[in-house]
Scaffold this motif. Structure first.
Motif, short mmCIF file in Angstrom:
data_model
loop_
_atom_site.label_atom_id
_atom_site.label_comp_id
_atom_site.label_asym_id
_atom_site.label_seq_id
_atom_site.Cartn_x
_atom_site.Cartn_y
_atom_site.Cartn_z
N ILE A 104 -2.80 10.71 -3.90
CA ILE A 104 -2.22 9.39 -3.60
C ILE A 104 -3.26 8.30 -3.91
O ILE A 104 -2.94 7.28 -4.53
CB ILE A 104 -1.76 9.32 -2.13
CG1 ILE A 104 -0.61 10.31 -1.92
CG2 ILE A 104 -1.32 7.91 -1.77
CD1 ILE A 104 -0.15 10.44 -0.49
N ALA A 133 -3.29 7.59 -7.46
CA ALA A 133 -2.17 6.75 -7.88
C ALA A 133 -2.44 5.30 -7.52
O ALA A 133 -2.17 4.39 -8.32
CB ALA A 133 -0.89 7.23 -7.20
N ALA A 156 -0.50 1.60 -8.62
CA ALA A 156 0.90 2.02 -8.56
C ALA A 156 1.57 1.32 -7.39
O ALA A 156 1.02 1.30 -6.28
CB ALA A 156 0.99 3.53 -8.39
N LEU A 191 5.67 4.88 -5.76
CA LEU A 191 5.09 6.21 -5.62
C LEU A 191 6.21 7.21 -5.50
O LEU A 191 7.10 7.06 -4.66
CB LEU A 191 4.25 6.21 -4.34
CG LEU A 191 2.94 6.97 -4.31
CD1 LEU A 191 2.07 6.61 -5.49
CD2 LEU A 191 2.22 6.68 -3.00
N VAL A 231 4.01 -0.89 -1.01
CA VAL A 231 4.32 0.18 -1.95
C VAL A 231 5.73 0.71 -1.64
O VAL A 231 6.08 0.90 -0.48
CB VAL A 231 3.31 1.34 -1.82
CG1 VAL A 231 3.67 2.49 -2.73
CG2 VAL A 231 1.90 0.84 -2.12
N ILE A 248 8.51 3.76 -2.13
CA ILE A 248 8.33 5.21 -2.26
C ILE A 248 9.66 5.91 -2.51
O ILE A 248 10.66 5.62 -1.86
CB ILE A 248 7.67 5.79 -1.00
CG1 ILE A 248 6.25 5.22 -0.85
CG2 ILE A 248 7.63 7.31 -1.04
CD1 ILE A 248 5.65 5.42 0.51
#
Lengths: 514, 330
Positions: free
Chosen positions: A164, A167, A172, A175, A204, A206
């Motif tokens: 992670i 990333a 990013a 994800l 983020v 997901i």
């Protein structure tokens, strides 16, 4: 399509961050994705669920730029984008955390995080600044480790957090997590969930893929259900419940899908006492199997299920312990010894261990039976070979233009039927199945369940390992749960629930019965 | 089968071209010569094909040819052994070499490349040492024995052409090998394990025994080939006899349709592959091409053959995908 119908009050903005429109993907012999639609909004956790073979992995590979769709569009902030490489996906801010972790174990955490993007001048690396940067990222994912630590010395859960961090290092903001908890302990799972909620808070979005509906219930803001390569449902937060998800995944009532015919079980056909597998040398395993029963073998990835099945069929040798078949002590030094006793294994990886892909259906079906039907101790019996393949193609409804088709050109479901057919032709008394429905379509799946039921009715004892909860609960007469190499407990049919299995599988609670 | 046809056509083309430039190429004397060398090298190629089918490689063939070819005259002339005993010793040593390779590859899991590369060095050294690096030969004796390699037999009904005796030896070995590979369950086992050893093992196939057998076959045919080469040449230099023969054998097998990835191969293909190599060598002389170019030309032909094969394969896969996509759409 139907953009208006999917305006769900999950995000601050109305238009989706990422949108998948009518994506199709074909593989030889199978349509993996058939017009899939999916929307991901800002700051949301979208769970994508579906049975084995529904197309989840294919869709994620497309979003990560590993594979390209045959048809359809992908839109980022309403702009069509071309994800024709992993680099393109990275540029778009999309990163995939694979189910199988892709780290170089012999390198440090920092080296892994910056692999391929090292800070450098003329090839000389700026180790100090990379380590400093890595340290910041590790803090973000809650890992309290030196960036110089070798990845090999980390637990699976820690490695996942490194993935992670990797990333995040490429900024990013979308994800994709593919079955992130499939090999994590309870404690590691909780830690991961905490990291996930912090990531969400920091902006983020997901996409979360899981077999574990309990997890989905706890984490997801929204759920998209895939079935047979199609998106068959979008569930808003308040619509998410176990039964609805299962019904959407399976496409009908589960009681029909996992149809078991009640019948009495017979005598003990296989007994293992004190078996020690090479992978977990400190654990002794005891189990019995009766004719006519279907026993599920549940547990996390790496719990030792595959290793147990391998020892039971002579693929590996046990370190100690004894096996008896029909009350007679046996020793399997090679798979052919177990085959001669009627014990046969459908292995986890059909492409590696189940089939010779470059041989045709007929040759695959006859492979284990060649020596039994040989003429004059050495010649192939062509007639038996041909008859066997005709019978099996017919009985298992293997879809193929000819028996001479190479196995590699068949769909996963038909390939799995060949592996089953190999053994059915020899009349197994004990059938061991390792993830028998992984990566196959729903129709073939149902046929395999029917076959298992029929075989059990005919007196075959079946032990099957599976990570798919619904299948374990639906098909088993009883379930053995493994945790870190030992049998953590046994659950009779009446007590089968996802929670009970997960408790045993993650080592929260250990039942005393075996 | 398509592959074998392709190789056959290539052979015919090379022969026709050479013959059109130099009619002497088609003389009975030259063709007998070509057939003799094809037979001798073909025996080696058939042996190594079995190892290649398992996905392995045998680089020691040339040295085994040298060792077995040196032992035979050494035992006969220097130690006065009887013919059966001397031949027996050559073959037993070859057999032991094959067993050793097989055990190291299957039981210790060593890579066949490493095992047989070391073998190549060791057996060459042993051959030179036991002979004191002195040239070995049969002198003017043992003509009956040498007939096995140099003799010619006229078949009734065929005028003006005599078949070299090694041709019949090759024929016997080839028939045996093709029978074993295509009609017995053990041949099927080899093809299966060459493509996927794990799946073969899971199906109850004794994969280790089969691989061991392949190395024994390869070493034994190399030993037999070594005896025949020695009988033919009658002047065995322990330091050079058989040098590079493994590469001819491997090249012939690959040209003949064996895949170094394992699981593929046909005996007829190997023989045709060998024939192409020998014809090329022969054609280079006939066409007055500088002999320094010999290796370059052989290398080029092989790589062209392999490239063609790969292109044809990809084309077939592509067409199949297109066809399936159409089927799925409809």
């Amino acid at each position: 399509m139907e953009k208006t119908s999917s305006t769900i009050e999950t995000s601050s903005e109305d238009s989706p961050l990422l949108e998948v429109r009518q994506v199709c993907k074909r593989y030889p012999g199978v349509l993996a994705l058939d017009g899939v639609n999916l929307q991901l909004y800002h700051n949301e956790l979208l769970a994508v669920i579906g049975e084995n073979g529904a197309g989840k992995s294919t869709l994620m590979k497309i979003l990560a730029g590993i594979q390209q769709p045959d048809e359809g569009d992908i839109l980022l902030n309403n702009n069509s984008i071309e994800l024709d490489s992993v680099q393109a996906a990275q540029k778009a801010g999309i990163a995939l955390i694979h189910q199988e972790l892709n780290l170089a174990g012999n390198l440090s955490i920092a080296a892994n995080i910056f692999l391929g993007r090292e800070f450098q001048t003329l090839g000389f690396m700026h180790l100090r600044s990379m380590e400093k940067e890595a340290d910041k990222l590790l803090k973000r994912v809650g890992l309290n480790l030196s960036p110089r630590t070798l990845v090999d010395s980390l637990s699976v859960g820690q490695q996942q957090l490194v993935e992670i961090a990797k990333a995040l290092a490429v900024n990013a903001h979308i994800l994709i997590m593919d079955e992130p908890t499939s090999s994590l302990s309870q404690h590691e799972t909780e830690k991961l969930f905490q990291v996930i909620s912090e990531l969400k808070a920091s902006g983020v979005s997901i996409i979360y893929i899981s077999h574990r509906l309990g997890e989905v219930y706890a984490l997801a803001d929204r759920v998209t259900v895939l079935r047979d390569g199609k998106s068959v449902g979008d569930l808003a937060k308040k619509e998410i419940d176990h039964d609805t998800m299962v019904r959407k995944m399976v496409g009908r009532d589960i009681s029909q899908f996992y149809d078991r015919t009640p019948h009495p079980t017979g005598e003990v056909v296989l007994e293992a006492r004190g078996i020690v597998t090479p992978s977990h040398p400190t654990q002794k395993l005891n189990l019995t199997l009766r004719s006519g029963e279907i026993v599920g073998l549940a547990g996390l990835v790496g719990a030792g299920r595959t290793e147990l099945l391998r020892v039971l069929t002579g693929v590996d040798q046990p370190m100690s312990g004894s096996l008896s078949v029909h009350q007679k002590e046996v020793q399997f030094r090679h798979p052919r010894h177990s085959i001669d006793q009627g014990i046969m294994l459908v292995p986890e990886d059909r492409k590696d261990a189940g089939l010779v892909l470059a041989m045709n259906i007929r040759e695959n079906l006859s492979l284990p039976g060649l020596r039994i039907h040989r003429i004059a101790k050495s010649l192939i019996n062509w007639k038996v070979e041909k008859d066997t393949s005709t019978t099996m193609i017919d009985r298992l409804r293997i879809k193929t233009p000819a028996a001479t088709q190479l196995a590699q050109f068949l769909s996963g479901g038909n390939q799995q039927k060949i592996v089953l057919g190999k053994w059915l032709a020899l009349g197994p008394r004990i059938l061991l199945l390792d993830e028998p429905t992984r990566g196959i379509d729903i129709g073939a799946k149902e046929e395999i369940y029917q076959l298992m039921d029929q075989l059990a009715k005919d007196g075959v004892a079946i032990l099957f390992a599976s990570s798919e909860m619904e299948e374990v609960i639906g098909m088993s007469d009883r379930v053995l749960v493994m945790h870190e190499g030992r049998l953590a407990g046994e659950l009779p049919k009446e007590q089968l629930t996802e929670e009970k299995i997960m408790q045993l599988a993650t080592g929260v609670k250990s039942s005393s019965s075996t | 089968m398509k592959k074998v046809l392709g190789i056959f056509i290539l052979l015919v083309v090379v022969m026709a071209f050479t013959a059109s430039m130099q009619p002497q190429f088609m003389s009975a004397y030259n063709l007998q010569n070509v057939l003799k060398w094809t037979s001798l090298y073909g025996i080696l190629g058939i042996g190594v094909a079995f190892v290649i089918i398992t996905g392995g490689i045998d680089l020691s063939i040339g040295s085994v040819v040298g060792l077995s070819g040196a032992i035979l005259p050494l035992m006969l002339t220097s130690y006065g052994w009887s013919i059966p005993a001397a031949i027996g010793l050559s073959l037993v040593i070859s057999l032991a070499i094959g067993l050793l390779h097989g055990v190291l590859v299957t039981q210790l899991g060593l890579q066949s490349f490493v095992v047989t590369l070391c073998g190549l060095l060791v057996y060459r050294g042993v051959a030179r040492w036991i002979t004191g690096d002195a040239t070995q030969g049969f002198g003017s004796e043992y003509d009956d024995l040498r007939w096995l390699a140099t003799g010619k037999v006229a078949l009734p009904g065929i005028e003006g052409f005599q078949f070299p005796v090694p041709f019949f030896i090759l024929l016997a070995i080839a028939l045996l090998a093709a029978f074993f590979l295509n009609l017995t369950i053990y041949g099927r086992y080899l093809l299966a394990l060459g493509r996927n050893e794990q799946a073969a093992r899971y199906s109850g196939i004794p994969t280790h025994w089969m691989i061991l057998l392949a190395y024994v076959i390869s070493a034994l045919t190399a030993g037999l080939g070594g005896i025949l080469f020695a009988l033919e040449i009658n002047s065995v230099q322990p330091s050079s006899q058989g040098n590079f023969y493994e590469l001819y054998a491997i090249a012939a097998a690959v040209l003949g349709g064996c895949s170094l990835r394992g699981g593929e191969g046909s005996i007829l293909g190997v023989i045709l592959g060998t024939a192409i190599l020998i014809v090329l060598k022969n054609a280079i002389i006939f066409l007055s091409i500088p002999s320094s170019l010999e290796f370059a030309i052989i290398g080029l032909v092989i790589i062209l053959g392999v490239i063609t094969d790969e292109i044809v394969k990809r084309w077939a896969t592509y067409r199949r995908t297109v066809k399936q996509a159409k089927l799925l759409k409809s």
